[in-house]
Design a protein around this motif. Structure first.
Motif, PDB file in Angstrom:
ATOM      1  N   ASN A 199       0.825  -1.211   0.000  1.00 22.75           N
ATOM      2  CA  ASN A 199       0.000   0.000   0.000  1.00 22.75           C
ATOM      3  C   ASN A 199       0.855   1.255   0.000  1.00 22.75           C
ATOM      4  N   SER A 200       1.948   1.203   0.724  1.00 21.28           N
ATOM      5  CA  SER A 200       2.849   2.356   0.749  1.00 21.28           C
ATOM      6  C   SER A 200       3.453   2.602  -0.628  1.00 21.28           C
ATOM      7  N   GLY A 205       3.468   5.863  -5.510  1.00 17.54           N
ATOM      8  CA  GLY A 205       3.280   6.036  -6.947  1.00 17.54           C
ATOM      9  C   GLY A 205       2.221   7.074  -7.264  1.00 17.54           C
ATOM     10  N   GLU A 206       1.114   7.040  -6.497  1.00 23.45           N
ATOM     11  CA  GLU A 206       0.066   8.038  -6.720  1.00 23.45           C
ATOM     12  C   GLU A 206       0.572   9.445  -6.420  1.00 23.45           C
ATOM     13  N   LEU A 207       1.354   9.585  -5.359  1.00 26.95           N
ATOM     14  CA  LEU A 207       1.927  10.893  -5.058  1.00 26.95           C
ATOM     15  C   LEU A 207       2.856  11.358  -6.163  1.00 26.95           C
ATOM     16  N   ALA A 208       3.621  10.412  -6.745  1.00 27.65           N
ATOM     17  CA  ALA A 208       4.509  10.776  -7.851  1.00 27.65           C
ATOM     18  C   ALA A 208       3.699  11.243  -9.060  1.00 27.65           C
ATOM     19  N   LEU A 214       1.017  18.172 -11.277  1.00 31.37           N
ATOM     20  CA  LEU A 214       1.198  19.544 -10.818  1.00 31.37           C
ATOM     21  C   LEU A 214       2.208  20.284 -11.667  1.00 31.37           C
ATOM     22  N   ASN A 215       3.217  19.564 -12.172  1.00 27.91           N
ATOM     23  CA  ASN A 215       4.263  20.200 -12.970  1.00 27.91           C
ATOM     24  C   ASN A 215       3.894  20.349 -14.433  1.00 27.91           C
ATOM     25  N   GLN A 216       2.721  19.810 -14.843  1.00 32.50           N
ATOM     26  CA  GLN A 216       2.322  19.949 -16.237  1.00 32.50           C
ATOM     27  C   GLN A 216       1.913  21.377 -16.555  1.00 32.50           C
TER      28      GLN A 216
END
Length: 326
Positions: A199-200, A205-208, A214-216
């Motif tokens: 799960n971690s 991966g979801e945070l990445a 956000l950087n798009q």
């Protein structure tokens, strides 16, 4: 006659062989003891020579360079060692070199070992005394070794008892190793930890992915982070907020000054609020005014019944009644 000559020749041969053996032995012993080599003497003083004897060897850097010439008592309880060293070793031994007592092998004869010395120090001179370093005491080493052996035996016994308890299932470790229920619980715990780790990884991966979004370019977050006009607006708002805070601080300071003045008695407002005597004076004045007002009202009431003012008061009362009727 011939027999006598044979005996003489035989005796002469044996004598010659004996002389040759004697000479070879003397030469061998002299070579071992450096008796025929040009040498010089140096000294060292030890507290205990641990069985060192005259004739024992002197070593330097693993090379035999001399022998112990004499052993003399020195001072109250020290021993002075006189050593004969080969003259060709002077260039390598320095005045700050040290001498210690060692053994020729594990249980061999005692020897003196010269070591150390720096090139900055001058070369040793005949008759110099080297600094003596006491060797390790073999008896103390044996005592320490025996103590360590006893400790090792105790540790071995404790380990034996511990392993016996573990094998019998005593204690947490023993129960873990022998109780199948605990083993299953521990296995379930490992599985839960594995699921938590998975799960971690998913969350990471979801945070990445979220950070990549956000950087798009063109996204609201990117516009918010890259809009210079908005940054300037925020800066101006911050500046205005700072000015407002400064004005509020100034107002608070002025209010503090005003309250300080109100607490002082050197002004009218402060005197009204904090001067007890002035308050008593005002209180007396108000009481006098109240008394004067009551007296004035009584005087007016008395004038209503005076013959000179009675008519006027009656006209005034009739006018009030007519006004009320209308």
């Amino acid at each position: 006659m011939k027999d006598d000559n044979k005996k003489t020749v035989t005796v002469g041969i044996f004598v010659l062989i004996g002389i040759i053996i004697l000479v070879v032995g003397v030469m061998t012993l002299g070579a071992q003891q450096k008796a025929f080599v040009k040498s010089y003497r140096v000294f060292a003083v030890f507290d205990d020579i641990a069985g060192l004897q005259t004739g024992n060897n002197v070593w330097f850097s693993g090379v035999k360079i001399g022998t112990v010439k004499k052993i003399n008592f020195y001072g109250d309880s020290q021993v002075e060692i006189e050593m004969n060293l080969e003259s060709n070793t002077r260039d390598f031994i320095r005045k700050n070199s040290k001498a210690t007592i060692s053994s020729d092998g594990l249980i061999g004869n005692k020897i003196i070992v010269i070591y150390g010395g720096t090139n900055e120090a001058p070369i040793i001179d005949p008759g110099d005394r080297l600094e003596a370093v006491m060797p390790l005491d073999t008896d103390k080493m044996m005592e320490t070794l025996q103590e360590n052996n006893n400790n090792l035996v105790s540790i071995t016994n404790d380990l034996k008892v511990l392993t016996g308890k573990i094998a019998a299932g005593d204690g947490i470790v023993g129960a873990l190793l022998t109780d199948s229920t605990l083993a299953l619980g521990f296995r379930q715990l490992l599985e839960d930890l594995d699921r938590s780790a998975q799960n971690s990884r998913v969350m990471t991966g979801e945070l990445a992915n979220f950070s990549r979004k956000l950087n798009q370019k063109g996204t609201p977050i990117d516009q918010f982070l890259s809009d210079t006009i908005l940054v300037k607006s925020l800066q101006s708002s911050t500046t205005g907020l700072e000015q407002t805070i400064q004005q509020a601080n100034a107002a608070a300071e002025n209010l503090k000054v005003a309250t300080d003045k109100l607490n002082a008695s050197d002004n009218a407002a402060g005197m009204l609020l904090s001067d007890v005597e002035f308050a008593e004076y005002l209180k007396g004045t108000m009481q006098n005014l109240d008394s004067g007002t009551e007296s004035f009202n009584e005087t007016l009431e008395a004038l209503r019944y005076h013959w000179f003012f009675r008519r006027s008061f009656r006209k005034s009362e009739r006018a009030k009644e007519e006004a009320q009727d209308q």
